[in-house]
Design a protein around this motif. Structure first.
Motif, mmCIF file in Angstrom:
data_model
loop_
_atom_site.group_PDB
_atom_site.id
_atom_site.type_symbol
_atom_site.label_atom_id
_atom_site.label_comp_id
_atom_site.label_asym_id
_atom_site.label_seq_id
_atom_site.Cartn_x
_atom_site.Cartn_y
_atom_site.Cartn_z
ATOM 1 N N TYR A 74 0.843 -1.207 0.000
ATOM 2 C CA TYR A 74 0.000 0.000 0.000
ATOM 3 C C TYR A 74 0.876 1.255 0.000
ATOM 4 C CZ TYR A 74 -2.961 3.711 1.859
ATOM 5 O OH TYR A 74 -3.612 4.909 2.047
ATOM 6 N N ARG A 84 2.604 1.788 -3.471
ATOM 7 C CA ARG A 84 1.709 2.356 -4.486
ATOM 8 C C ARG A 84 1.416 3.816 -4.195
ATOM 9 N NH1 ARG A 84 -3.398 -1.371 -5.345
ATOM 10 N NH2 ARG A 84 -3.770 0.290 -6.860
ATOM 11 N N ARG A 90 4.600 5.983 -4.973
ATOM 12 C CA ARG A 90 4.802 6.160 -6.408
ATOM 13 C C ARG A 90 3.768 7.106 -7.000
ATOM 14 N NH1 ARG A 90 8.090 2.248 -8.928
ATOM 15 N NH2 ARG A 90 7.645 3.451 -10.809
ATOM 16 N N ARG A 91 2.528 6.988 -6.535
ATOM 17 C CA ARG A 91 1.476 7.868 -7.036
ATOM 18 C C ARG A 91 1.727 9.317 -6.619
ATOM 19 N NH1 ARG A 91 -2.445 5.359 -5.083
ATOM 20 N NH2 ARG A 91 -2.960 6.665 -3.285
#
Length: 240
Positions: free
Chosen positions: A166, A169, A172-173
Protein backbone atom coordinates in the motif's frame (compact mmCIF):
# COMPACT_ATOMS: atom_id res chain seq x y z
CA UNK A 1 14.84 -0.20 32.07
CA UNK A 2 13.29 -1.26 35.40
CA UNK A 3 10.69 1.52 35.21
CA UNK A 4 9.82 0.63 31.64
CA UNK A 5 9.60 -3.07 32.51
CA UNK A 6 7.14 -2.30 35.31
CA UNK A 7 5.06 -0.20 32.90
CA UNK A 8 4.80 -3.12 30.46
CA UNK A 9 3.99 -5.51 33.30
CA UNK A 10 1.26 -3.25 34.65
CA UNK A 11 -0.30 -2.86 31.22
CA UNK A 12 -0.16 -6.63 30.79
CA UNK A 13 -1.94 -7.12 34.13
CA UNK A 14 -4.71 -4.75 33.04
CA UNK A 15 -5.15 -6.60 29.75
CA UNK A 16 -4.79 -10.12 31.15
CA UNK A 17 -8.56 -10.76 31.56
CA UNK A 18 -9.02 -10.09 27.83
CA UNK A 19 -5.86 -11.53 26.30
CA UNK A 20 -4.76 -14.11 28.89
CA UNK A 21 -1.29 -15.50 28.04
CA UNK A 22 -0.81 -12.93 25.26
CA UNK A 23 -1.49 -9.98 27.57
CA UNK A 24 2.13 -8.74 27.42
CA UNK A 25 2.00 -8.75 23.60
CA UNK A 26 -1.26 -6.78 23.75
CA UNK A 27 0.43 -4.38 26.19
CA UNK A 28 3.20 -3.74 23.67
CA UNK A 29 0.65 -3.02 20.95
CA UNK A 30 -1.16 -0.64 23.30
CA UNK A 31 2.12 1.02 24.28
CA UNK A 32 2.95 1.51 20.61
CA UNK A 33 -0.40 3.14 19.97
CA UNK A 34 0.14 5.50 22.94
CA UNK A 35 3.53 6.51 21.53
CA UNK A 36 1.97 7.16 18.12
CA UNK A 37 -0.74 9.29 19.74
CA UNK A 38 1.96 11.38 21.41
CA UNK A 39 3.73 12.08 18.12
CA UNK A 40 0.51 12.51 16.14
CA UNK A 41 0.67 16.35 16.33
CA UNK A 42 4.08 16.14 14.63
CA UNK A 43 2.62 13.83 11.99
CA UNK A 44 -0.08 16.39 11.30
CA UNK A 45 2.59 19.09 10.99
CA UNK A 46 4.54 16.83 8.60
CA UNK A 47 1.41 16.38 6.49
CA UNK A 48 0.96 20.15 6.29
CA UNK A 49 4.61 20.43 5.28
CA UNK A 50 4.15 17.85 2.55
CA UNK A 51 1.15 19.70 1.15
CA UNK A 52 3.16 22.93 1.23
CA UNK A 53 6.01 21.26 -0.65
CA UNK A 54 3.55 19.96 -3.22
CA UNK A 55 2.21 23.49 -3.69
CA UNK A 56 5.76 24.66 -4.46
CA UNK A 57 6.21 22.22 -7.34
CA UNK A 58 5.27 24.71 -10.11
CA UNK A 59 7.90 27.16 -8.80
CA UNK A 60 10.45 24.35 -8.50
CA UNK A 61 9.67 23.33 -12.08
CA UNK A 62 10.42 26.89 -13.15
CA UNK A 63 13.73 26.81 -11.27
CA UNK A 64 14.53 23.52 -12.95
CA UNK A 65 14.03 25.07 -16.37
CA UNK A 66 16.02 28.13 -15.38
CA UNK A 67 19.00 26.17 -14.02
CA UNK A 68 18.75 23.11 -16.25
CA UNK A 69 22.49 23.12 -16.97
CA UNK A 70 23.64 23.94 -13.45
CA UNK A 71 22.57 21.25 -10.92
CA UNK A 72 24.49 22.88 -8.07
CA UNK A 73 22.73 26.21 -8.59
CA UNK A 74 19.41 24.40 -8.89
CA UNK A 75 19.92 22.64 -5.56
CA UNK A 76 20.81 25.91 -3.88
CA UNK A 77 17.80 27.69 -5.40
CA UNK A 78 15.42 24.93 -4.26
CA UNK A 79 16.79 25.06 -0.72
CA UNK A 80 16.47 28.85 -0.71
CA UNK A 81 12.86 28.53 -1.86
CA UNK A 82 12.11 26.10 0.96
CA UNK A 83 13.72 28.47 3.46
CA UNK A 84 11.80 31.45 2.06
CA UNK A 85 8.48 29.60 2.37
CA UNK A 86 9.49 28.09 5.74
CA UNK A 87 9.07 24.56 4.42
CA UNK A 88 11.49 21.89 5.61
CA UNK A 89 12.24 19.04 3.19
CA UNK A 90 12.99 16.82 6.20
CA UNK A 91 10.00 17.64 8.41
CA UNK A 92 8.41 14.29 7.63
CA UNK A 93 11.32 12.47 9.30
CA UNK A 94 10.74 13.93 12.77
CA UNK A 95 7.86 11.63 13.88
CA UNK A 96 9.92 8.56 12.96
CA UNK A 97 13.04 9.83 14.72
CA UNK A 98 11.15 10.54 17.94
CA UNK A 99 9.89 6.94 18.02
CA UNK A 100 13.38 5.45 17.98
CA UNK A 101 13.92 5.67 21.78
CA UNK A 102 10.74 3.65 22.44
CA UNK A 103 11.78 1.03 19.89
CA UNK A 104 15.28 0.67 21.34
CA UNK A 105 13.85 0.43 24.87
CA UNK A 106 11.71 -2.51 23.79
CA UNK A 107 14.60 -4.06 21.91
CA UNK A 108 16.93 -3.95 24.91
CA UNK A 109 14.20 -4.89 27.38
CA UNK A 110 13.45 -8.13 25.54
CA UNK A 111 17.11 -8.84 24.74
CA UNK A 112 18.27 -8.72 28.37
CA UNK A 113 18.13 -11.78 30.60
CA UNK A 114 18.26 -9.63 33.73
CA UNK A 115 16.86 -6.23 34.71
CA UNK A 116 18.21 -4.40 37.74
CA UNK A 117 20.13 -7.52 38.73
CA UNK A 118 17.00 -9.68 38.73
CA UNK A 119 15.64 -12.23 36.25
CA UNK A 120 13.74 -10.62 33.39
CA UNK A 121 10.26 -12.05 33.87
CA UNK A 122 9.03 -10.44 30.68
CA UNK A 123 10.92 -13.07 28.69
CA UNK A 124 8.44 -15.67 29.97
CA UNK A 125 5.57 -14.01 28.09
CA UNK A 126 4.44 -15.20 24.68
CA UNK A 127 2.29 -14.21 21.73
CA UNK A 128 0.34 -17.42 21.18
CA UNK A 129 3.22 -19.93 20.98
CA UNK A 130 6.05 -17.46 20.23
CA UNK A 131 8.13 -16.09 23.16
CA UNK A 132 8.40 -12.30 23.05
CA UNK A 133 12.15 -12.44 23.53
CA UNK A 134 12.78 -14.85 20.64
CA UNK A 135 13.57 -14.02 17.04
CA UNK A 136 12.45 -15.53 13.74
CA UNK A 137 15.59 -17.69 13.69
CA UNK A 138 14.50 -19.21 17.01
CA UNK A 139 11.07 -20.00 15.58
CA UNK A 140 12.66 -21.64 12.52
CA UNK A 141 14.97 -23.70 14.70
CA UNK A 142 12.14 -24.72 17.04
CA UNK A 143 9.33 -25.79 14.76
CA UNK A 144 10.12 -24.49 11.29
CA UNK A 145 8.43 -21.76 9.27
CA UNK A 146 5.03 -23.40 9.61
CA UNK A 147 5.34 -24.40 13.24
CA UNK A 148 3.34 -22.77 16.03
CA UNK A 149 5.86 -19.96 16.59
CA UNK A 150 6.70 -19.69 12.88
CA UNK A 151 3.03 -19.11 12.08
CA UNK A 152 3.07 -16.00 14.30
CA UNK A 153 5.90 -14.57 12.20
CA UNK A 154 4.16 -15.51 8.96
CA UNK A 155 1.15 -13.49 10.13
CA UNK A 156 3.39 -10.51 10.95
CA UNK A 157 5.16 -10.77 7.58
CA UNK A 158 1.78 -10.85 5.83
CA UNK A 159 0.69 -7.64 7.61
CA UNK A 160 3.98 -5.95 6.72
CA UNK A 161 3.70 -6.99 3.05
CA UNK A 162 0.16 -5.63 2.77
CA UNK A 163 1.13 -2.32 4.39
CA UNK A 164 4.36 -2.10 2.36
CA UNK A 165 2.52 -2.70 -0.92
CA UNK A 166 0.00 0.00 0.00
CA UNK A 167 2.77 2.44 0.94
CA UNK A 168 4.69 1.62 -2.25
CA UNK A 169 1.71 2.36 -4.49
CA UNK A 170 0.90 5.52 -2.57
CA UNK A 171 4.50 6.78 -2.67
CA UNK A 172 4.80 6.16 -6.41
CA UNK A 173 1.48 7.87 -7.04
CA UNK A 174 2.48 10.85 -4.89
CA UNK A 175 5.77 11.26 -6.75
CA UNK A 176 4.01 11.00 -10.11
CA UNK A 177 1.32 13.52 -9.15
CA UNK A 178 3.84 15.99 -7.75
CA UNK A 179 5.73 16.01 -11.06
CA UNK A 180 8.98 16.51 -9.16
CA UNK A 181 12.03 15.35 -11.08
CA UNK A 182 13.99 17.30 -8.46
CA UNK A 183 13.14 14.45 -6.11
CA UNK A 184 12.38 11.55 -8.40
CA UNK A 185 14.59 11.74 -11.45
CA UNK A 186 18.20 10.72 -11.18
CA UNK A 187 18.76 10.86 -14.91
CA UNK A 188 16.55 13.80 -15.83
CA UNK A 189 18.13 17.10 -16.72
CA UNK A 190 18.17 19.40 -13.74
CA UNK A 191 17.73 16.72 -11.12
CA UNK A 192 19.16 17.62 -7.72
CA UNK A 193 22.05 15.30 -6.77
CA UNK A 194 21.39 13.22 -3.66
CA UNK A 195 17.70 14.06 -3.46
CA UNK A 196 17.12 12.27 -6.75
CA UNK A 197 18.51 9.01 -5.37
CA UNK A 198 16.44 9.38 -2.20
CA UNK A 199 13.33 9.95 -4.27
CA UNK A 200 13.88 6.72 -6.20
CA UNK A 201 14.58 4.61 -3.11
CA UNK A 202 11.83 5.93 -0.81
CA UNK A 203 8.91 3.92 -2.28
CA UNK A 204 10.81 0.69 -1.47
CA UNK A 205 11.66 1.57 2.15
CA UNK A 206 8.50 -0.01 3.57
CA UNK A 207 9.66 -3.43 2.39
CA UNK A 208 12.81 -3.07 4.54
CA UNK A 209 10.50 -3.49 7.54
CA UNK A 210 10.43 -7.21 6.69
CA UNK A 211 14.13 -7.45 7.56
CA UNK A 212 13.62 -5.62 10.84
CA UNK A 213 10.76 -7.91 11.88
CA UNK A 214 12.89 -10.96 11.06
CA UNK A 215 15.97 -10.02 13.11
CA UNK A 216 14.71 -8.23 16.23
CA UNK A 217 13.01 -9.81 19.28
CA UNK A 218 9.32 -10.50 18.74
CA UNK A 219 8.35 -7.73 21.19
CA UNK A 220 10.25 -5.15 19.12
CA UNK A 221 8.81 -6.66 15.93
CA UNK A 222 5.31 -6.09 17.33
CA UNK A 223 6.21 -2.45 17.89
CA UNK A 224 7.44 -2.10 14.31
CA UNK A 225 4.42 -3.81 12.75
CA UNK A 226 1.93 -1.84 14.84
CA UNK A 227 3.67 1.46 14.15
CA UNK A 228 3.92 0.72 10.42
CA UNK A 229 0.23 -0.12 10.18
CA UNK A 230 -0.63 3.02 12.19
CA UNK A 231 1.46 5.13 9.79
CA UNK A 232 -0.36 3.74 6.76
CA UNK A 233 -3.79 4.57 8.23
CA UNK A 234 -2.59 7.94 9.48
CA UNK A 235 -1.19 8.93 6.10
CA UNK A 236 -4.36 7.81 4.34
CA UNK A 237 -6.33 10.19 6.58
CA UNK A 238 -3.91 13.14 6.67
CA UNK A 239 -2.92 13.11 2.99
CA UNK A 240 -6.35 12.53 1.46
Amino acid sequence: MSVFARLVEQLAELLQPLFHASAAAAAIVLFTMLVRLLVHPLSRAAARGQKARTALQPRIAELRRKHAKNPERLQKAVLELHAEEKVSPLSGCLPSLLQLPAFFLLYHLFSSSTIGGERNELLTHELLAAPLGDRWSDALAGGGAFGAAGAVYLALFAVVLVVAAYNFRRARRTLAESGAPVMAGAEGEGAVPGLAAVGKVMPFMSFATLITVAVVPLAAALYVVTSTAWSAVERAVLYR
